[in-house]
Design a protein around this motif. Structure first.
Motif, mmCIF file in Angstrom:
data_model
loop_
_atom_site.group_PDB
_atom_site.id
_atom_site.type_symbol
_atom_site.label_atom_id
_atom_site.label_comp_id
_atom_site.label_asym_id
_atom_site.label_seq_id
_atom_site.Cartn_x
_atom_site.Cartn_y
_atom_site.Cartn_z
ATOM 1 N N GLY A 141 1.436 -1.147 0.194
ATOM 2 C CA GLY A 141 0.309 0.315 -0.058
ATOM 3 C C GLY A 141 1.348 1.335 -0.389
ATOM 4 O O GLY A 141 0.615 2.538 -0.619
ATOM 5 N N HIS A 142 2.159 1.263 0.149
ATOM 6 C CA HIS A 142 2.700 2.506 0.046
ATOM 7 C C HIS A 142 3.584 2.846 -0.866
ATOM 8 O O HIS A 142 4.263 3.441 -1.099
ATOM 9 C CB HIS A 142 4.073 2.014 1.911
ATOM 10 C CG HIS A 142 3.141 2.449 2.687
ATOM 11 N ND1 HIS A 142 4.068 4.307 3.088
ATOM 12 C CD2 HIS A 142 3.255 1.950 3.845
ATOM 13 C CE1 HIS A 142 3.115 3.815 4.349
ATOM 14 N NE2 HIS A 142 2.696 2.999 4.677
ATOM 15 N N ASN A 169 -1.338 5.573 5.805
ATOM 16 C CA ASN A 169 -0.418 6.270 4.283
ATOM 17 C C ASN A 169 -1.219 7.473 4.853
ATOM 18 O O ASN A 169 0.037 8.317 5.046
ATOM 19 C CB ASN A 169 -1.173 5.644 2.892
ATOM 20 C CG ASN A 169 -0.517 4.268 2.704
ATOM 21 O OD1 ASN A 169 0.127 3.772 3.469
ATOM 22 N ND2 ASN A 169 -1.647 4.230 1.869
ATOM 23 N N ARG A 170 -2.686 8.323 5.010
ATOM 24 C CA ARG A 170 -2.462 9.165 5.306
ATOM 25 C C ARG A 170 -2.608 10.101 6.619
ATOM 26 O O ARG A 170 -2.784 11.028 6.840
ATOM 27 C CB ARG A 170 -3.398 9.628 4.838
ATOM 28 C CG ARG A 170 -3.900 10.000 2.766
ATOM 29 C CD ARG A 170 -4.675 9.447 1.752
ATOM 30 N NE ARG A 170 -5.293 10.204 2.246
ATOM 31 C CZ ARG A 170 -7.076 10.115 1.129
ATOM 32 N NH1 ARG A 170 -7.105 9.207 1.050
ATOM 33 N NH2 ARG A 170 -8.066 10.737 2.572
ATOM 34 N N HIS A 312 11.620 -0.168 11.391
ATOM 35 C CA HIS A 312 9.837 0.613 11.311
ATOM 36 C C HIS A 312 11.026 1.714 11.305
ATOM 37 O O HIS A 312 9.961 2.914 11.342
ATOM 38 C CB HIS A 312 9.237 0.220 12.410
ATOM 39 C CG HIS A 312 7.752 0.325 12.367
ATOM 40 N ND1 HIS A 312 7.182 -0.077 11.752
ATOM 41 C CD2 HIS A 312 7.690 1.385 12.244
ATOM 42 C CE1 HIS A 312 5.864 0.031 10.995
ATOM 43 N NE2 HIS A 312 6.214 1.460 12.033
ATOM 44 N N SER A 313 11.913 2.176 11.881
ATOM 45 C CA SER A 313 12.680 3.723 12.422
ATOM 46 C C SER A 313 13.166 4.363 10.555
ATOM 47 O O SER A 313 12.252 5.230 10.111
ATOM 48 C CB SER A 313 13.797 3.560 12.786
ATOM 49 O OG SER A 313 13.218 3.037 13.844
ATOM 50 N N ASP A 314 13.516 3.549 9.779
ATOM 51 C CA ASP A 314 13.794 3.848 8.300
ATOM 52 C C ASP A 314 12.183 3.710 7.720
ATOM 53 O O ASP A 314 12.384 4.629 7.095
ATOM 54 C CB ASP A 314 14.641 2.341 7.976
ATOM 55 C CG ASP A 314 15.510 3.265 6.291
ATOM 56 O OD1 ASP A 314 15.223 4.580 6.331
ATOM 57 O OD2 ASP A 314 15.960 2.962 5.668
ATOM 58 N N ASN A 318 11.064 6.962 5.960
ATOM 59 C CA ASN A 318 10.908 6.740 4.014
ATOM 60 C C ASN A 318 10.647 5.586 3.496
ATOM 61 O O ASN A 318 10.549 5.189 3.410
ATOM 62 C CB ASN A 318 13.047 6.841 3.851
ATOM 63 C CG ASN A 318 13.780 7.688 3.943
ATOM 64 O OD1 ASN A 318 13.838 9.194 3.313
ATOM 65 N ND2 ASN A 318 14.182 6.916 5.623
ATOM 66 N N PRO A 319 8.748 6.405 3.826
ATOM 67 C CA PRO A 319 7.865 5.157 3.584
ATOM 68 C C PRO A 319 7.657 5.637 2.107
ATOM 69 O O PRO A 319 7.157 3.458 2.190
ATOM 70 C CB PRO A 319 6.543 5.676 3.517
ATOM 71 C CG PRO A 319 7.306 7.344 4.095
ATOM 72 C CD PRO A 319 8.522 7.951 3.855
ATOM 73 N N LEU A 320 7.955 5.001 0.946
ATOM 74 C CA LEU A 320 8.306 4.706 0.297
ATOM 75 C C LEU A 320 9.386 3.681 -0.348
ATOM 76 O O LEU A 320 9.720 2.720 -1.250
ATOM 77 C CB LEU A 320 8.263 5.305 -0.775
ATOM 78 C CG LEU A 320 7.456 6.654 -0.937
ATOM 79 C CD1 LEU A 320 7.586 7.681 -2.191
ATOM 80 C CD2 LEU A 320 5.860 6.134 -1.632
#
Length: 386
Positions: A141-142, A169-170, A312-314, A318-320
């Motif tokens: 979904g990202h 996401n939002r 999870h930190s990265d 940087n979600p993409l």
């Protein structure tokens, strides 16, 4: 976001050392079939408890024995690694295995041959598969590709948690590690206090976000273009088709595994940001999300099973970034074990508080006011902070 990162391998001829391990992520959706074979072979009702035993019993032990892997890919290798379709297809393949397991579960439930212990185990097994599928949906979904975003909703349909696609996401990524985020647990808050707050709050937030998207265009949210409504419609169609195929008696099974499945997601949400907080800048805005605002774990085995969700930190910084390119940072707060172990600890609040509360305070140098604190627990936490 490179400061504080462990040393990376040289880029020349670099190969992903975990590459042969990634197919192990598909072991989880195969577990219902292993249970079925054992049950048919005469193992009895206990056979249906295989998935919970493997995920929350065997994997934590193997995780402990194998230990951590903090190696990061060199940045020069990341574009090539991100384009490699091998990693993408592994996430795609989880979905047909997930759905096949759900169909098998309905067939077994409808047969009426299960004793109460076996029925409970069947629910637990499919809840584990579909709950971990939400992690696959999270990865898909990202991404910007329409196919992957659509597949994310497909993975969410068995748990009826399609609004996660919008809220995560939002909503969550915008408000993470703040009191306004229903998916960020607070220091001193038990999982059982967090669960109703995050389930209801995330649903309300998702609807507000999607309704707001249509409101700015002067349109009604009651349309097939509403991502929440289309995701929920997928669940209704799925459940209706299974009820038509196997009878309405499968509906309690489907509802139970859905609730326990999305509860597995929420206990993971609970441990990912427990007590962590972003500070406000002089303008009153929250600081940018970085690697300090999520709990991290480099336990090798659980990272393989969860497509590196534990980095999870990265991911939040940087979600993409695709899962195979996520990095570990020295500045990230570290969990004492992998997610499989920490989920069990979170279900026992005294154990969780003993393991985690002092780690949150240590992360902030003993300053309770820097953490995201659960108001009813403040007095106890002041005593803990000394």
């Amino acid at each position: 976001m490179t400061a504080g990162a462990p040393a990376t391998a040289p880029p020349a001829a670099w190969r992903d050392p975990r590459r042969p391990l990634w197919p192990l992520a598909l072991l989880v959706p195969a577990l219902p079939f292993a249970s079925w074979l054992a049950w048919r072979g005469g193992a009895g009702s206990w056979a249906w408890w295989l998935a919970p035993v493997v995920v929350f019993g065997v994997i934590p032990v193997v995780d402990l024995l194998v230990g951590d892997d903090r190696r990061n890919p060199p940045e020069e290798a990341v574009p090539r690694l991100a384009r490699d379709g091998y990693y993408r297809w592994l996430t795609y393949l989880y979905l047909p295995a997930q759905y096949a397991g759900l169909v098998l579960g309905c067939a077994v439930w409808a047969s009426g041959g299960l004793r109460p212990l076996g029925a409970a185990g069947l629910v637990a097994t499919l809840a584990v598969v579909d709950g971990i599928a939400i992690n696959t949906a999270h990865e898909l979904g990202h991404k910007r590709e329409k196919l992957e975003r659509w597949l994310s909703k497909v993975a969410l349909a068995p748990t009826g948690y399609g609004h996660f696609h919008v809220e995560h996401n939002r909503g969550h990524h915008v408000r993470v590690a703040t009191p306004a985020d229903p998916a960020s647990s607070r220091l001193g808050e038990s999982f059982y206090a967090f669960w109703p707050r995050t389930v209801a709050g995330s649903l309300r937030s998702a609807w507000r976000l999607e309704a707001g998207r249509f409101r700015v265009r002067g349109r009604s949210p009651w349309t097939y273009r509403n991502e929440i409504l289309t995701a929920w419609a997928m669940t209704l169609v799925l459940f209706a088709a299974l009820a038509a195929a196997y009878g309405p008696q499968v509906l309690p099974f489907l509802l139970l595994q859905a609730v326990f499945g999305f509860s597995l997601l929420e206990v993971v949400n609970y441990l990912e940001h427990y007590g962590l907080a972003r500070r406000r800048n002089p303008a009153g805005r929250y600081e940018k999300v970085d690697a300090r605002h999520s709990w991290n774990s480099d336990r090798t085995v659980t990272n393989v099973f969860l497509f590196q969700l534990q980095r999870h930190s990265d991911h939040h910084a940087n979600p993409l970034r695709r899962y195979q390119t996520l990095r570990s940072f020295d500045c990230s707060p570290q969990l004492p074990a992998g997610y499989a172990t920490m989920v069990v600890a979170a279900l026992v609040p005294p154990v969780w508080r003993r393991v985690m509360d002092h780690r949150v305070l240590a992360h902030y140098g003993g300053d309770l006011e820097s953490a995201n604190v659960h108001p009813p627990a403040r007095a106890r936490l002041r005593r803990l902070a000394g």
